[in-house]
Design a protein around this motif. Structure first.
Motif, PDB file in Angstrom:
ATOM      1  N   ASP A   1     -28.663 -58.035-107.041  1.00  0.00           N
ATOM      2  CA  ASP A   1     -28.861 -57.596-108.616  1.00  0.00           C
ATOM      3  C   ASP A   1     -30.522 -56.758-108.772  1.00  0.00           C
ATOM      4  O   ASP A   1     -30.220 -56.199-109.612  1.00  0.00           O
ATOM      5  CB  ASP A   1     -28.373 -59.070-109.507  1.00  0.00           C
TER       6      ASP A   1
ATOM      7  N   GLN B   1     -19.748 -61.779-106.791  1.00  0.00           N
ATOM      8  CA  GLN B   1     -21.167 -61.541-106.932  1.00  0.00           C
ATOM      9  C   GLN B   1     -22.127 -61.015-108.292  1.00  0.00           C
ATOM     10  O   GLN B   1     -21.759 -59.741-108.510  1.00  0.00           O
ATOM     11  CB  GLN B   1     -21.574 -60.811-105.586  1.00  0.00           C
TER      12      GLN B   1
ATOM     13  N   GLU C   1     -25.702 -65.360-107.274  1.00  0.00           N
ATOM     14  CA  GLU C   1     -26.598 -64.095-106.522  1.00  0.00           C
ATOM     15  C   GLU C   1     -26.123 -63.809-104.729  1.00  0.00           C
ATOM     16  O   GLU C   1     -26.305 -63.049-104.549  1.00  0.00           O
ATOM     17  CB  GLU C   1     -28.199 -65.057-106.238  1.00  0.00           C
TER      18      GLU C   1
ATOM     19  N   GLU D   1     -29.002 -55.806 -99.245  1.00  0.00           N
ATOM     20  CA  GLU D   1     -28.560 -57.308 -99.432  1.00  0.00           C
ATOM     21  C   GLU D   1     -28.908 -58.411 -98.419  1.00  0.00           C
ATOM     22  O   GLU D   1     -29.310 -59.879 -98.804  1.00  0.00           O
ATOM     23  CB  GLU D   1     -27.649 -57.890-100.715  1.00  0.00           C
TER      24      GLU D   1
ATOM     25  N   ALA E   1     -31.854 -59.664-102.830  1.00  0.00           N
ATOM     26  CA  ALA E   1     -30.590 -60.108-103.530  1.00  0.00           C
ATOM     27  C   ALA E   1     -29.981 -58.378-104.988  1.00  0.00           C
ATOM     28  O   ALA E   1     -30.479 -57.962-104.486  1.00  0.00           O
ATOM     29  CB  ALA E   1     -31.201 -60.819-105.310  1.00  0.00           C
TER      30      ALA E   1
END
Ligand code: ARG
Length: 258
Positions: A72, A142, A164, A30, A70
């Motif tokens: 995610d 996050q 994010e 990340e 990111a």
């Protein structure tokens, strides 16, 4: 101690890591989660995960290329084979393990809140007091992390706001749009330095990583594509060696102030 003492590596040593590997291992991370993975002014990925990744690549006779995106989106991109490994302070959870193979853990991690200094919850000494006290409040996490899943389960009356990046979360915390944040202990310690100890503090209560393994997971591990059992075996064997020879300990002492 930082590392699980229960790792059993003997059987893996046989697999070795000498076999030919791809020239370059691509690693998704990340890049905005100090002290795990950061991007410095020159665009280089640094931090504990960068050191672990570099040591792993060396052990596997490969060059390392970090790909920053990111948190995610790391698992979807691993699925799509945009990179070979995820090294991003990612906790091994049963939910994620349906989509990703995880290595043996290379770290264990607890979680903690950053709260306004005047919050009456700072000194709370048990989980339920905190969860009750956070009813009707908004906590930043996050997006896609274990921390959001944990709060959704344990503090259902709390609004969980996903960010994010930690930088975006900091803006809202500073502006009073959040009643606190929740993340990994080592990350929150760094985050607290950024937001300032004159206005914010860490909760006294540390949420043990083992307090709810279903959401918080079973330690921090490397993510590997489900299709690539061979790479998982190599990564496990290499991590065993790096744990045995003190490389992982040296890196954790360097980045975690312990
Ligand atoms: N350990 C937590 C999780 O697995 C947070 C990890 C966040 N990592 C990052 N590089 N931003 O969900």
């Amino acid at each position: 101690s930082f590392l699980s003492k229960t790792l059993i590596c003997a059987s893996l040593a046989l697999l070795g890591s000498q076999a030919a590997m791809a020239d370059t291992l691509k690693i998704g991370t990340e890049g905005g989660y100090p002290p795990w993975s950061m991007v410095d002014a020159a665009g280089k990925v640094t931090g504990f995960d960068a050191d672990i990744g570099a040591a792993l690549c060396k052990e596997l006779n490969s060059d390392c290329k970090f790909i920053v995106q990111a948190f995610d989106s790391l698992i979807p991109s691993l699925d799509a084979k945009r990179f070979d490994l995820i090294i991003s302070g990612m906790s091994y959870t049963p939910e994620r393990a349906k989509r990703v193979n995880f290595s043996i853990p290379y770290a264990v991690e607890d979680a903690i809140f950053v709260l306004p200094k005047n919050s009456e919850l700072i000194g709370a000494d048990n989980e339920q007091t905190i969860f009750d006290g956070l009813a009707g409040k908004t906590i930043g996490v996050q997006g896609g992390t274990t921390h959001g899943a944990f709060l959704a389960k344990k503090a259902p009356k709390t609004t969980v706001k996903n960010y994010e990046t930690l930088d975006q979360m900091q803006i809202d915390l500073d502006a009073g749009r959040l009643n606190g944040t929740f993340a990994d202990l080592t990350s929150q310690s760094k985050f607290l330095h950024k937001v300032g100890e004159q206005n914010f503090a860490l909760s006294k209560l540390v949420i043990k990583g083992s307090s709810d393994p279903e959401t918080l997971g079973y330690g921090i591990a490397v993510g590997i594509h489900k299709d690539n059992a061979e790479l998982k075996a190599k990564v496990d064997a290499a991590l065993c060696k790096l744990i045995d020879d003190g490389t992982v300990k040296t890196a954790s002492e360097k980045w975690f102030d312990i």
